[in-house]
Design an enzyme around this catalytic site. Structure first.
Site, PDB file in Angstrom:
ATOM      1  N   ASP A  61       0.820  -1.186   0.255  1.00 22.90           N
ATOM      2  CA  ASP A  61       0.074   0.110  -0.076  1.00 22.90           C
ATOM      3  C   ASP A  61       0.782   1.274   0.088  1.00 22.90           C
ATOM      4  OD1 ASP A  61       1.156  -0.380   2.517  1.00 22.90           O
ATOM      5  OD2 ASP A  61      -0.896  -1.001   3.257  1.00 22.90           O
ATOM      6  N   HIS A 108      -7.432  -5.241  10.245  1.00 27.34           N
ATOM      7  CA  HIS A 108      -7.014  -4.997   8.922  1.00 27.34           C
ATOM      8  C   HIS A 108      -5.911  -5.724   8.627  1.00 27.34           C
ATOM      9  CE1 HIS A 108      -4.892  -1.082  10.463  1.00 27.34           C
ATOM     10  NE2 HIS A 108      -3.997  -1.737   9.506  1.00 27.34           N
TER      11      HIS A 108
END
Length: 239
Positions: A67, A137
């Site tokens: 990410d 997450h």
């Protein structure tokens, strides 16, 4: 899902680092998926030390990262690209032409398609490294109503902003990021997840023993055929 518990993060770093070094030595042109955050740093330290000592070479390895923040310059001190350069890339002989990174300043749909194509062109990710957030997450895939697939732009939750905003002392922390999706992560051939500290214990318990639900994104790892979970005693305290 294989689970190993260690006394501390230093032991995890040595174990995971040796696993990577041995794998790269056996597969010099492998494809590695990397993560950012505190959890993988001891692993990167071990890999960098091994490279400096001539025990491994990363010159033919290809890498992809999970990410990147949106609306943040690539060379900003808190970009994940900078993190990887400082903690691993600059300390090894890796060929930066083989380093691929999500562009948080690009059109999200176009960047998602580009990244998926680039990963496929390399034959897929051989080993994907993960951490886990306090809310379960993985990458920036926050709790939601459905599992994601390819890379996508996500609005960060307040808990994630609270955890990461301490690092932004010059500008406000970005409120969004582009992240590899759950589907992309699950297509990795092997996954290694590292979790340390008591604050991760509840998320670890839900990941391993809870139901598979997008409300705990990491729980999907129960359905992967090759997952290695490396925990310290604090993170494993509720198992």
């Amino acid at each position: 899902m294989e689970i190993k518990v260690f006394n501390n993060e230093a032991e995890i770093g040595e174990f995971a680092g040796k696993l990577y070094v041995d794998y790269v030595n056996a597969n010099p042109d492998c494809v590695l998926g990397f993560a950012t955050g505190a959890s993988p740093v001891p692993t990167y330290d071990y890999i960098a030390k091994s490279c400096a000592e001539g025990l491994v070479s990363l010159k033919n390895v290809s890498t992809f990262n999970l990410d990147e923040y949106c609306d943040l310059p690539k060379d900003h001190k808190n970009s994940y690209f900078t993190f990887m350069c400082e903690n691993l890339f600059s300390k090894t002989d890796i060929n930066m032409a083989n380093v691929d990174f999500l562009d948080g300043n690009a059109d999200p749909d176009e960047e998602s398609a580009r990244y998926a194509k680039a990963i496929a062109a390399k034959g897929g990710i051989d080993i994907q490294l993960l951490g886990i957030g306090r809310n379960g997450h993985i990458a920036f895939n926050e709790p939601s109503d459905e599992f994601t697939d390819e890379a996508w732009k996500v609005t960060l939750t307040q808990s994630t902003i609270d955890a990461n905003s301490i690092y932004f002392d010059d500008i406000p922390m970005p409120r969004s990021a582009i992240t590899m999706g759950i589907g992309s992560i699950m297509r990795s051939k092997k996954i290694i997840l590292i979790a340390t500290g008591e604050s991760k214990a509840d998320a670890v318990k839900k990941m391993i023993k809870g139901e598979v639900t997008p409300q705990v994104p990491a729980s999907i790892l129960q359905q992967h055929s090759d997952v290695l979970v490396l925990l310290d005693t604090a993170a494993a305290s509720l198992l």
